[in-house]
Design a protein around this motif. Structure first.
Motif, PDB file in Angstrom:
ATOM      1  N   SER A  12     -17.734  51.051  13.595  1.00  0.00           N
ATOM      2  CA  SER A  12     -18.931  51.822  12.902  1.00  0.00           C
ATOM      3  C   SER A  12     -18.906  51.125  11.695  1.00  0.00           C
ATOM      4  O   SER A  12     -18.236  50.687  10.964  1.00  0.00           O
ATOM      5  CB  SER A  12     -18.436  53.276  12.931  1.00  0.00           C
ATOM      6  OG  SER A  12     -18.288  53.975  14.114  1.00  0.00           O
ATOM      7  N   LYS A  13     -20.366  51.458  11.094  1.00  0.00           N
ATOM      8  CA  LYS A  13     -20.971  50.823   9.961  1.00  0.00           C
ATOM      9  C   LYS A  13     -22.154  51.849   9.552  1.00  0.00           C
ATOM     10  O   LYS A  13     -23.286  51.786  10.361  1.00  0.00           O
ATOM     11  CB  LYS A  13     -21.193  49.279  10.024  1.00  0.00           C
ATOM     12  CG  LYS A  13     -21.624  49.033   8.408  1.00  0.00           C
ATOM     13  CD  LYS A  13     -20.250  48.686   7.501  1.00  0.00           C
ATOM     14  CE  LYS A  13     -20.769  48.169   6.241  1.00  0.00           C
ATOM     15  NZ  LYS A  13     -19.586  48.395   5.425  1.00  0.00           N
ATOM     16  N   SER A  14     -22.053  52.266   8.355  1.00  0.00           N
ATOM     17  CA  SER A  14     -23.339  52.881   7.912  1.00  0.00           C
ATOM     18  C   SER A  14     -23.690  52.178   6.595  1.00  0.00           C
ATOM     19  O   SER A  14     -23.066  51.773   5.723  1.00  0.00           O
ATOM     20  CB  SER A  14     -22.916  54.370   7.513  1.00  0.00           C
ATOM     21  OG  SER A  14     -22.612  55.041   8.649  1.00  0.00           O
ATOM     22  N   PHE A  15     -25.202  52.528   6.393  1.00  0.00           N
ATOM     23  CA  PHE A  15     -25.609  51.755   5.030  1.00  0.00           C
ATOM     24  C   PHE A  15     -26.416  53.050   4.627  1.00  0.00           C
ATOM     25  O   PHE A  15     -27.491  53.513   5.175  1.00  0.00           O
ATOM     26  CB  PHE A  15     -26.704  50.742   5.446  1.00  0.00           C
ATOM     27  CG  PHE A  15     -25.752  49.276   5.802  1.00  0.00           C
ATOM     28  CD1 PHE A  15     -25.202  48.747   4.863  1.00  0.00           C
ATOM     29  CD2 PHE A  15     -25.876  49.147   7.208  1.00  0.00           C
ATOM     30  CE1 PHE A  15     -24.664  47.528   5.492  1.00  0.00           C
ATOM     31  CE2 PHE A  15     -25.439  48.002   7.837  1.00  0.00           C
ATOM     32  CZ  PHE A  15     -24.607  47.121   6.730  1.00  0.00           C
ATOM     33  N   ASP A  22     -22.439  52.600  15.705  1.00  0.00           N
ATOM     34  CA  ASP A  22     -21.898  53.854  15.797  1.00  0.00           C
ATOM     35  C   ASP A  22     -20.879  53.878  16.986  1.00  0.00           C
ATOM     36  O   ASP A  22     -21.328  54.245  17.988  1.00  0.00           O
ATOM     37  CB  ASP A  22     -23.098  54.834  15.761  1.00  0.00           C
ATOM     38  CG  ASP A  22     -22.460  56.353  15.828  1.00  0.00           C
ATOM     39  OD1 ASP A  22     -21.280  56.576  15.653  1.00  0.00           O
ATOM     40  OD2 ASP A  22     -23.296  57.188  16.108  1.00  0.00           O
ATOM     41  N   GLY A  23     -19.495  53.791  16.530  1.00  0.00           N
ATOM     42  CA  GLY A  23     -18.458  53.945  17.671  1.00  0.00           C
ATOM     43  C   GLY A  23     -18.725  53.092  18.887  1.00  0.00           C
ATOM     44  O   GLY A  23     -18.412  53.480  19.988  1.00  0.00           O
ATOM     45  N   VAL A  24     -18.793  51.740  18.671  1.00  0.00           N
ATOM     46  CA  VAL A  24     -19.214  50.769  19.741  1.00  0.00           C
ATOM     47  C   VAL A  24     -17.778  50.149  20.286  1.00  0.00           C
ATOM     48  O   VAL A  24     -16.925  49.823  19.437  1.00  0.00           O
ATOM     49  CB  VAL A  24     -19.867  49.519  19.181  1.00  0.00           C
ATOM     50  CG1 VAL A  24     -20.009  48.383  20.205  1.00  0.00           C
ATOM     51  CG2 VAL A  24     -21.310  50.185  18.950  1.00  0.00           C
ATOM     52  N   ASP A  25     -17.640  50.247  21.560  1.00  0.00           N
ATOM     53  CA  ASP A  25     -16.494  49.797  22.335  1.00  0.00           C
ATOM     54  C   ASP A  25     -17.126  48.608  23.284  1.00  0.00           C
ATOM     55  O   ASP A  25     -17.861  48.641  23.925  1.00  0.00           O
ATOM     56  CB  ASP A  25     -15.894  50.920  22.967  1.00  0.00           C
ATOM     57  CG  ASP A  25     -15.269  52.070  22.223  1.00  0.00           C
ATOM     58  OD1 ASP A  25     -15.022  51.735  21.202  1.00  0.00           O
ATOM     59  OD2 ASP A  25     -15.226  53.007  22.690  1.00  0.00           O
ATOM     60  N   PHE A  26     -16.122  47.388  23.290  1.00  0.00           N
ATOM     61  CA  PHE A  26     -16.397  46.445  24.303  1.00  0.00           C
ATOM     62  C   PHE A  26     -15.284  45.288  24.152  1.00  0.00           C
ATOM     63  O   PHE A  26     -14.663  45.538  23.245  1.00  0.00           O
ATOM     64  CB  PHE A  26     -17.860  45.712  24.109  1.00  0.00           C
ATOM     65  CG  PHE A  26     -18.142  45.012  22.988  1.00  0.00           C
ATOM     66  CD1 PHE A  26     -17.681  43.594  22.843  1.00  0.00           C
ATOM     67  CD2 PHE A  26     -18.577  45.523  21.632  1.00  0.00           C
ATOM     68  CE1 PHE A  26     -17.789  42.899  21.761  1.00  0.00           C
ATOM     69  CE2 PHE A  26     -19.031  45.027  20.674  1.00  0.00           C
ATOM     70  CZ  PHE A  26     -18.655  43.304  20.432  1.00  0.00           C
ATOM     71  N   GLY A 223     -27.876  51.539  16.995  1.00  0.00           N
ATOM     72  CA  GLY A 223     -26.266  51.494  16.847  1.00  0.00           C
ATOM     73  C   GLY A 223     -25.328  52.042  17.788  1.00  0.00           C
ATOM     74  O   GLY A 223     -23.941  51.681  17.665  1.00  0.00           O
ATOM     75  N   ARG A 224     -25.762  52.621  18.980  1.00  0.00           N
ATOM     76  CA  ARG A 224     -24.936  53.307  20.009  1.00  0.00           C
ATOM     77  C   ARG A 224     -25.118  52.314  21.257  1.00  0.00           C
ATOM     78  O   ARG A 224     -26.088  51.672  21.289  1.00  0.00           O
ATOM     79  CB  ARG A 224     -25.266  54.763  20.280  1.00  0.00           C
ATOM     80  CG  ARG A 224     -25.190  55.465  19.160  1.00  0.00           C
ATOM     81  CD  ARG A 224     -25.153  56.999  19.363  1.00  0.00           C
ATOM     82  NE  ARG A 224     -24.808  57.797  18.325  1.00  0.00           N
ATOM     83  CZ  ARG A 224     -24.741  59.171  18.504  1.00  0.00           C
ATOM     84  NH1 ARG A 224     -24.901  59.701  19.764  1.00  0.00           N
ATOM     85  NH2 ARG A 224     -24.036  59.951  17.670  1.00  0.00           N
ATOM     86  N   LEU A 225     -23.800  52.162  21.925  1.00  0.00           N
ATOM     87  CA  LEU A 225     -23.883  51.543  23.092  1.00  0.00           C
ATOM     88  C   LEU A 225     -24.510  52.467  24.123  1.00  0.00           C
ATOM     89  O   LEU A 225     -23.953  53.326  24.485  1.00  0.00           O
ATOM     90  CB  LEU A 225     -22.428  51.048  23.622  1.00  0.00           C
ATOM     91  CG  LEU A 225     -22.163  50.160  24.430  1.00  0.00           C
ATOM     92  CD1 LEU A 225     -22.666  48.988  24.464  1.00  0.00           C
ATOM     93  CD2 LEU A 225     -20.710  50.040  25.150  1.00  0.00           C
TER      94      LEU A 225
END
Length: 255
Positions: A12-15, A22-26, A223-225
């Motif tokens: 996750s990364k916000s600016f 936002d909560g990426v998994d792979f 931002g989301r998968l």
């Protein structure tokens, strides 16, 4: 699938108030080509920049062969076996093709101080072997500033292979290339990945390239998968179709 070379969990990364990732998994396995696609602003470049240390995640984990690399600077990550190519090629235009690869080898072997001496004889055979792999050996003595763009992409790939990477990050590898050159470069990348057991993660705006060469595809939106699977599965995914089809975004320039 074999054990993951790259394992990403909850990244996750916000600016400001915007969640870029936002909560990426792979995960990516040895010898696998994984395509990361999505429209402008989907978070692909932010994701890439966290993987090689240019940005620090707000949350989540990134592991390379079971070792966390979160918080490490790009050079440390490179030394652990992560190569990267960029959307815009970054070669030394006044140096020859061979010298560009030699510079990467000097860094890999921690001999960068030798650049003040005549470096032309250092790692010459090793550089030529890498250039042979990318079909650029016959242009080793040419200055990079006069090369065609497709040939520069091949030189950049040879440079990325100089540290014997276990993971290769390719950011828009075929950008600016003619259709035939795109196919040739991705066929080369796929062959090298399988021959050397390199995990490859690439972003790409050309969907023909993605669906022809990726083993799996993951799709980011805001931002989301939103999808993950084989090219055929992703192409047929209703959510992917709803997000992209009709707007033309699936064929837009990736960011």
């Amino acid at each position: 699938m074999s054990a993951a070379v790259l394992d990403v969990r909850g990244l996750s990364k916000s600016f400001g108030g915007v969640r870029a990732v936002d909560g990426v998994d792979f995960a990516v396995a040895a010898g696998e080509l994984l395509a990361l696609i999505g429209p402008n602003g989907a978070g692909k470049s932010t994701c890439f920049n966290m993987l090689n240390g240019q940005l620090r995640p707000d949350a989540g984990g990134v592991s390379l062969n079971g070792r966390s690399i979160v918080g490490l600077p790009p050079r440390r990550i490179w030394r652990l076996g992560v190569g990267r190519t960029f959307q815009i090629t970054a070669t030394f235009v006044s140096m020859t093709v061979r010298e560009n690869v030699q510079m990467a080898l000097l860094s890999h072997h921690r001999r960068i101080g030798s650049m003040f001496a005549r470096a032309s004889g250092l790692y010459r055979a090793e550089a030529d072997a890498l250039l042979e792999r990318v079909a650029m050996r016959d242009q080793a003595d040419r200055v990079c500033g006069v090369l065609a763009y497709g040939d520069l992409k091949r030189v950049e790939l040879a440079v990325a292979l100089a540290n014997d990477p276990r993971l290769l990050l390719m950011d828009e590898p075929t950008a600016g290339m003619a259709p035939r050159e795109r196919v040739q470069l991705m066929e080369l990348a796929a062959r090298l990945a399988r021959e050397r057991g390199i995990a490859v993660l690439f972003t790409e705006h050309d969907m023909d390239v993605v669906f022809a060469h990726a083993d799996r595809v993951i799709v980011l939106d805001r931002g989301r998968l939103i999808a993950s699977g084989t090219p055929d599965q992703v192409r047929a995914d209703p959510q992917v179709q709803a997000v992209y089809l009709g707007s033309g975004a699936m064929y837009g320039h990736a960011q």
